[in-house]
Motif scaffolding. Sequence first.
Motif, mmCIF file in Angstrom:
data_model
loop_
_atom_site.group_PDB
_atom_site.id
_atom_site.type_symbol
_atom_site.label_atom_id
_atom_site.label_comp_id
_atom_site.label_asym_id
_atom_site.label_seq_id
_atom_site.Cartn_x
_atom_site.Cartn_y
_atom_site.Cartn_z
ATOM 1 N N ASP A 9 0.868 -1.198 0.000
ATOM 2 C CA ASP A 9 0.000 0.000 0.000
ATOM 3 C C ASP A 9 0.903 1.246 0.000
ATOM 4 N N ASP A 13 7.532 3.550 3.583
ATOM 5 C CA ASP A 13 8.329 2.352 3.904
ATOM 6 C C ASP A 13 8.095 1.245 2.888
ATOM 7 N N ASP A 14 6.873 1.189 2.305
ATOM 8 C CA ASP A 14 6.654 0.252 1.194
ATOM 9 C C ASP A 14 7.583 0.619 0.037
ATOM 10 N N ASN A 41 -2.432 3.130 3.279
ATOM 11 C CA ASN A 41 -1.789 4.420 3.517
ATOM 12 C C ASN A 41 -2.463 5.520 2.696
ATOM 13 N N THR A 131 2.605 -6.152 2.516
ATOM 14 C CA THR A 131 3.072 -5.049 3.382
ATOM 15 C C THR A 131 1.996 -3.987 3.579
ATOM 16 N N GLY A 132 0.765 -4.331 3.264
ATOM 17 C CA GLY A 132 -0.359 -3.429 3.529
ATOM 18 C C GLY A 132 -1.449 -4.207 4.235
ATOM 19 N N ASN A 166 -1.898 -1.614 9.728
ATOM 20 C CA ASN A 166 -2.387 -2.488 8.644
ATOM 21 C C ASN A 166 -3.563 -3.339 9.121
ATOM 22 N N ASP A 243 8.256 -2.114 6.392
ATOM 23 C CA ASP A 243 8.027 -3.007 5.247
ATOM 24 C C ASP A 243 9.334 -3.496 4.620
HETATM 25 CA CA CA Z 1 2.728 -0.623 4.137
#
Ligand code: CA
Length: 316
Positions: A9, A13-14, A41, A131-132, A166, A243
């Motif tokens: 998302d 950091d993603d 995000n 990662t979301g 998340n 992430d």
């Molecule tokens: Ca994320």
Amino acid sequence: MIPVLIDCDTGIDDALALLYLAALHQKGEVNLVGATTTAGNVDVTQTAINTRWVLDQCGLGHIPVLPGQPVPLKVPLTTTPETHGEFGLGYINPGPQHISQHLNQQHSPSNWQDLWRDAMSQHADLRLIVTGPATNLATFGPTPRTTLMGGTYLYPGNTTPTAEWNTWVDPHAAKTAFAQATEPITVCSLGVTERLTLNPDSLQLLIDALSDAPIASYLPEMLRFYFEFHESQGEGYLAQIHDLLTVMIALGKAPFTTREVTVDVEADSELMRGTTVADMRGHWGREPNALLVDDADVTAAHAELLRAARNDSKGQ
Ligand code: CA
Ligand code: BDR
């Protein structure tokens, strides 16, 4: 070459997780087969635009990026511009041109679930990294070799006293993902992921390692926003790069330890929304559904990031 599919998302950091994956892809250490996005995000169109943009800046314009489910399973979507900026990349606006120029390029397949299905059937050892929020994961059904950033276990939340972002955004999805898992999901939770931080000095080392890679010139303005946000939260002038550590753990690129547990998620109460609980003593009498990461070597993770970023003999 480890085949990888990332569901993110994007998010600052993603974006660093994508930058790292792209560097490993360029080195031939992973085969990034695609990226799909969730709403979290920022909304799902913006997360797809951001993901497309980051991969383009890393020279991976040919790798498919597809938006996933637009909203959480049952609750209205909440986004967090105060954490990641209006467009999700701090002070950077990747620009609407990316919608027309890249995102709408015809990909085959053209929808995210087909991309997941194809990736899993073509790569028996595919790693899926989420990662979301777990919206796509819950919607798709059980997946093998899955690593998830989310939740907080016996550790204060970053969204409510007991919930991590998340999992709070789509608690029903997280609950479903753990309930339907047919093999344990590797879980990277807040108490571990927030230990990987960047500050202006370590950011400069990363920029130097990336040298003339186009993404490097955008990092200062992306991270300045994230530093300021963390400072406003009393964390200091630094940023937690959840992430990125999650991706390193998923790929075994930084040392870590796990314990086998059974996870469940509180989805329906207002006060405890998104609270994750790990049964560590078999109280529930249920099969383990998670490998909970309880420690990771963040010093090694910093060295690994610089190694991956270097495009010379020192990066091997
Ligand atoms: Ca994320
Ligand atoms: C998680 O929430 C998001 O803001 C970050 O991208 C990370 O995935 C940390 O709680």
